[in-house]
Design a protein around this motif. Structure first.
Motif, PDB file in Angstrom:
ATOM      1  N   PHE A 202       0.849  -1.184   0.000  1.00 28.56           N
ATOM      2  CA  PHE A 202       0.000   0.000   0.000  1.00 28.56           C
ATOM      3  C   PHE A 202       0.892   1.243   0.000  1.00 28.56           C
ATOM      4  O   PHE A 202       2.124   1.141   0.137  1.00 28.56           O
ATOM      5  CB  PHE A 202      -0.884   0.024   1.251  1.00 28.56           C
ATOM      6  CG  PHE A 202      -1.860  -1.110   1.356  1.00 28.56           C
ATOM      7  CD1 PHE A 202      -3.068  -1.084   0.676  1.00 28.56           C
ATOM      8  CD2 PHE A 202      -1.568  -2.220   2.158  1.00 28.56           C
ATOM      9  CE1 PHE A 202      -3.972  -2.132   0.780  1.00 28.56           C
ATOM     10  CE2 PHE A 202      -2.465  -3.268   2.268  1.00 28.56           C
ATOM     11  CZ  PHE A 202      -3.676  -3.225   1.579  1.00 28.56           C
ATOM     12  N   LYS A 203       0.268   2.390  -0.093  1.00 31.44           N
ATOM     13  CA  LYS A 203       1.025   3.634  -0.064  1.00 31.44           C
ATOM     14  C   LYS A 203       1.708   3.825   1.281  1.00 31.44           C
ATOM     15  O   LYS A 203       2.853   4.302   1.353  1.00 31.44           O
ATOM     16  CB  LYS A 203       0.098   4.819  -0.346  1.00 31.44           C
ATOM     17  CG  LYS A 203       0.818   6.151  -0.449  1.00 31.44           C
ATOM     18  CD  LYS A 203      -0.156   7.269  -0.799  1.00 31.44           C
ATOM     19  CE  LYS A 203       0.570   8.609  -0.916  1.00 31.44           C
ATOM     20  NZ  LYS A 203      -0.384   9.707  -1.248  1.00 31.44           N
ATOM     21  N   HIS A 204       1.037   3.413   2.364  1.00 34.35           N
ATOM     22  CA  HIS A 204       1.567   3.663   3.711  1.00 34.35           C
ATOM     23  C   HIS A 204       2.707   2.714   4.109  1.00 34.35           C
ATOM     24  O   HIS A 204       3.407   2.981   5.085  1.00 34.35           O
ATOM     25  CB  HIS A 204       0.442   3.572   4.756  1.00 34.35           C
ATOM     26  CG  HIS A 204      -0.076   2.184   4.968  1.00 34.35           C
ATOM     27  ND1 HIS A 204      -1.143   1.677   4.252  1.00 34.35           N
ATOM     28  CD2 HIS A 204       0.322   1.180   5.799  1.00 34.35           C
ATOM     29  CE1 HIS A 204      -1.383   0.440   4.645  1.00 34.35           C
ATOM     30  NE2 HIS A 204      -0.512   0.114   5.577  1.00 34.35           N
ATOM     31  N   LYS A 227       2.631  -8.568  -2.958  1.00 37.81           N
ATOM     32  CA  LYS A 227       1.386  -8.762  -3.692  1.00 37.81           C
ATOM     33  C   LYS A 227       0.635  -7.442  -3.846  1.00 37.81           C
ATOM     34  O   LYS A 227       0.619  -6.611  -2.935  1.00 37.81           O
ATOM     35  CB  LYS A 227       0.503  -9.777  -2.964  1.00 37.81           C
ATOM     36  CG  LYS A 227      -0.736 -10.195  -3.735  1.00 37.81           C
ATOM     37  CD  LYS A 227      -1.520 -11.253  -2.969  1.00 37.81           C
ATOM     38  CE  LYS A 227      -2.778 -11.651  -3.733  1.00 37.81           C
ATOM     39  NZ  LYS A 227      -3.585 -12.648  -2.977  1.00 37.81           N
ATOM     40  N   THR A 228      -0.002  -7.268  -5.000  1.00 35.79           N
ATOM     41  CA  THR A 228      -0.840  -6.090  -5.205  1.00 35.79           C
ATOM     42  C   THR A 228      -2.129  -6.233  -4.399  1.00 35.79           C
ATOM     43  O   THR A 228      -2.639  -7.343  -4.232  1.00 35.79           O
ATOM     44  CB  THR A 228      -1.203  -5.912  -6.693  1.00 35.79           C
ATOM     45  OG1 THR A 228      -1.944  -7.058  -7.132  1.00 35.79           O
ATOM     46  CG2 THR A 228       0.048  -5.770  -7.542  1.00 35.79           C
ATOM     47  N   ALA A 229      -2.638  -5.143  -3.898  1.00 33.11           N
ATOM     48  CA  ALA A 229      -3.832  -5.166  -3.052  1.00 33.11           C
ATOM     49  C   ALA A 229      -5.103  -5.036  -3.884  1.00 33.11           C
ATOM     50  O   ALA A 229      -5.155  -4.276  -4.847  1.00 33.11           O
ATOM     51  CB  ALA A 229      -3.771  -4.037  -2.027  1.00 33.11           C
ATOM     52  N   GLN A 230      -6.107  -5.797  -3.488  1.00 38.23           N
ATOM     53  CA  GLN A 230      -7.426  -5.679  -4.110  1.00 38.23           C
ATOM     54  C   GLN A 230      -8.249  -4.656  -3.343  1.00 38.23           C
ATOM     55  O   GLN A 230      -8.306  -4.680  -2.110  1.00 38.23           O
ATOM     56  CB  GLN A 230      -8.152  -7.026  -4.093  1.00 38.23           C
ATOM     57  CG  GLN A 230      -9.558  -6.960  -4.668  1.00 38.23           C
ATOM     58  CD  GLN A 230     -10.301  -8.283  -4.519  1.00 38.23           C
ATOM     59  OE1 GLN A 230      -9.694  -9.338  -4.444  1.00 38.23           O
ATOM     60  NE2 GLN A 230     -11.613  -8.210  -4.470  1.00 38.23           N
ATOM     61  N   GLU A 240      -4.552   3.432   0.984  1.00 36.37           N
ATOM     62  CA  GLU A 240      -4.457   3.902  -0.397  1.00 36.37           C
ATOM     63  C   GLU A 240      -3.559   2.973  -1.206  1.00 36.37           C
ATOM     64  O   GLU A 240      -2.642   2.357  -0.654  1.00 36.37           O
ATOM     65  CB  GLU A 240      -3.877   5.315  -0.442  1.00 36.37           C
ATOM     66  CG  GLU A 240      -4.706   6.365   0.258  1.00 36.37           C
ATOM     67  CD  GLU A 240      -4.052   7.736   0.189  1.00 36.37           C
ATOM     68  OE1 GLU A 240      -3.806   8.220  -0.938  1.00 36.37           O
ATOM     69  OE2 GLU A 240      -3.744   8.295   1.260  1.00 36.37           O
ATOM     70  N   PRO A 241      -3.804   2.883  -2.513  1.00 37.87           N
ATOM     71  CA  PRO A 241      -2.928   2.062  -3.349  1.00 37.87           C
ATOM     72  C   PRO A 241      -1.534   2.666  -3.404  1.00 37.87           C
ATOM     73  O   PRO A 241      -1.356   3.872  -3.205  1.00 37.87           O
ATOM     74  CB  PRO A 241      -3.610   2.104  -4.727  1.00 37.87           C
ATOM     75  CG  PRO A 241      -4.418   3.348  -4.704  1.00 37.87           C
ATOM     76  CD  PRO A 241      -4.876   3.520  -3.295  1.00 37.87           C
ATOM     77  N   PRO A 242      -0.530   1.835  -3.671  1.00 47.61           N
ATOM     78  CA  PRO A 242       0.845   2.344  -3.715  1.00 47.61           C
ATOM     79  C   PRO A 242       1.078   3.245  -4.915  1.00 47.61           C
ATOM     80  O   PRO A 242       0.334   3.198  -5.905  1.00 47.61           O
ATOM     81  CB  PRO A 242       1.684   1.065  -3.817  1.00 47.61           C
ATOM     82  CG  PRO A 242       0.784   0.094  -4.507  1.00 47.61           C
ATOM     83  CD  PRO A 242      -0.590   0.399  -3.985  1.00 47.61           C
ATOM     84  N   ARG A 249      -2.475  -2.646  -8.818  1.00 42.74           N
ATOM     85  CA  ARG A 249      -3.348  -3.535  -9.580  1.00 42.74           C
ATOM     86  C   ARG A 249      -4.226  -2.764 -10.561  1.00 42.74           C
ATOM     87  O   ARG A 249      -4.662  -3.305 -11.573  1.00 42.74           O
ATOM     88  CB  ARG A 249      -4.228  -4.340  -8.623  1.00 42.74           C
ATOM     89  CG  ARG A 249      -5.105  -5.378  -9.301  1.00 42.74           C
ATOM     90  CD  ARG A 249      -5.889  -6.230  -8.327  1.00 42.74           C
ATOM     91  NE  ARG A 249      -5.028  -7.037  -7.479  1.00 42.74           N
ATOM     92  CZ  ARG A 249      -5.442  -8.098  -6.799  1.00 42.74           C
ATOM     93  NH1 ARG A 249      -6.712  -8.475  -6.869  1.00 42.74           N
ATOM     94  NH2 ARG A 249      -4.609  -8.792  -6.047  1.00 42.74           N
ATOM     95  N   TYR A 250      -4.463  -1.489 -10.252  1.00 44.31           N
ATOM     96  CA  TYR A 250      -5.415  -0.699 -11.023  1.00 44.31           C
ATOM     97  C   TYR A 250      -4.721   0.342 -11.881  1.00 44.31           C
ATOM     98  O   TYR A 250      -3.572   0.720 -11.623  1.00 44.31           O
ATOM     99  CB  TYR A 250      -6.427  -0.048 -10.072  1.00 44.31           C
ATOM    100  CG  TYR A 250      -7.144  -1.079  -9.225  1.00 44.31           C
ATOM    101  CD1 TYR A 250      -8.264  -1.754  -9.702  1.00 44.31           C
ATOM    102  CD2 TYR A 250      -6.655  -1.427  -7.961  1.00 44.31           C
ATOM    103  CE1 TYR A 250      -8.895  -2.730  -8.940  1.00 44.31           C
ATOM    104  CE2 TYR A 250      -7.279  -2.400  -7.199  1.00 44.31           C
ATOM    105  CZ  TYR A 250      -8.390  -3.051  -7.688  1.00 44.31           C
ATOM    106  OH  TYR A 250      -9.005  -4.025  -6.950  1.00 44.31           O
TER     107      TYR A 250
END
Length: 339
Positions: A202-204, A227-230, A240-242, A249-250
């Motif tokens: 994740f971003k954090h 792993k990428t987060a869903q 938040e997403p990285p 993933r997005y």
């Protein structure tokens, strides 16, 4: 790296026999034939299955329907009696059994016995855990049960970053759970289960990638996986997403649109299925609420369900109109990354 690859390869090789190898070739053939015919051909048995020990969990992870209490189906745990019935009717061609879908599997009071019963069928067995309930005693039982692989979710190297997603969790307890498995392996002189740390980026926590590598090495685990987060939505999530592209993933940080073009294909549908704690057979783990129900194993034989009309129709729909299946929109399987 070489050692873990050898151990992973041997874990597969030791459960193979002629019938399972022949079925694997048949599975691959049927899958590619469906790409030509656009009609579901199911003249094989699955290579893998997931069975849910329990849909109950102790954590409140914000992107998990169990953690957010938005799971629509009933909560509970599989009874040992029903589990034995399921195990006894699984196809002999089956190779891999994952004891996890939703929930925390080690909260099941008979978890080591669930593993043992599966291993009596000479299956590759795997599970995924948050590690909070693995005491020295349970760790010993898990190792003795013959589990092949265990994945620990460790999404932070400090308590602050860890609990931002694993709400209600304790990083210390997870670390102790890992140590209890690795210690039991050493005492019992066992190579398995392979111990894997899985780190959702994740971003954090993206600044902690090097730190988790050091922790994994210090704990003597067999493997570390990023792993990428869903996500189910961005707007209401505390995480938040990285910003690191390879871990996203997005397509962007504003819309839930998975990278790649959705194609009318899905390898998962030809090699596996999932069974919930109360016996519902669903197409895959992305069907969290078993909405696309293929059958009920408490009233029908699994092989009949696998080749049933419902299974045929669902798989044919994947081949012809995948975009109309809502659960597929948030799944990375069967996507093209070529323009």
């Amino acid at each position: 790296m070489v050692r873990i690859k050898i151990l992973e390869a041997w874990a597969i090789l030791r459960v193979l026999n002629f019938k399972r190898i022949a079925n694997a070739f048949k599975t691959i053939l049927n899958y590619y034939l469906t790409q030509i015919t656009k009609y579901a051909i199911i003249k094989h048995q699955p290579l893998a299955l997931s069975i849910e020990p329990t849909s109950i969990c102790n954590l409140k992870c914000p992107e998990c329907p169990t953690g957010t209490n938005t799971l629509l189906r009933p909560r509970g745990k599989i009874s040992l009696v029903e589990y034995k019935k399921i195990i006894d009717q699984l196809p002999k061609e089956l190779i891999y059994l994952n004891l996890y879908i939703q929930g925390e599997p080690t909260m099941h009071p008979d978890f080591p016995e669930l593993i043992q019963l599966a291993n009596n069928k000479n299956l590759y067995t795997s599970t995924s855990t948050n590690g909070h309930f693995i005491t020295p005693a349970l760790g010993k039982k898990i190792v003795e049960s013959g589990l092949t692989r265990i994945i620990f979710s460790v999404d932070g190297t400090t308590q602050e970053s860890y609990e931002k997603y694993r709400i209600g969790g304790s990083l210390h307890k997870v670390i102790e759970g890992i140590k209890n498995i690795t210690s039991a392996k050493k005492k019992l002189k066992k190579r398995y289960p392979l111990v894997i740390i899985q780190f959702l980026v994740f971003k954090h926590n993206q600044h902690q990638l090097e730190e988790i590598k050091k922790i994994a090495k210090d704990l003597s685990v067999d493997k570390l996986e990023f792993k990428t987060a869903q996500f189910n939505n961005y707007s209401d999530s505390p995480v938040e997403p990285p910003t690191i592209e390879r871990f996203r993933r997005y397509e962007n940080t504003h819309r839930l649109r998975i990278k790649g073009k959705m194609l009318n294909k899905c390898w998962r549908q030809w090699h596996s299925a999932v069974i919930t704690w109360n016996g519902k057979v669903a197409p895959c783990c992305y069907d969290k609420d078993a909405i696309y129900l293929l059958g009920d194993i408490t009233t029908n034989n699994f092989s009949e369900i696998w080749k049933s009309k419902e299974s045929q129709l669902f798989k044919t729909n994947i081949l012809q109109n995948k975009k109309n299946i809502s659960m597929c929109h948030n799944c990375p399987e069967g996507r093209s990354f070529w323009s």
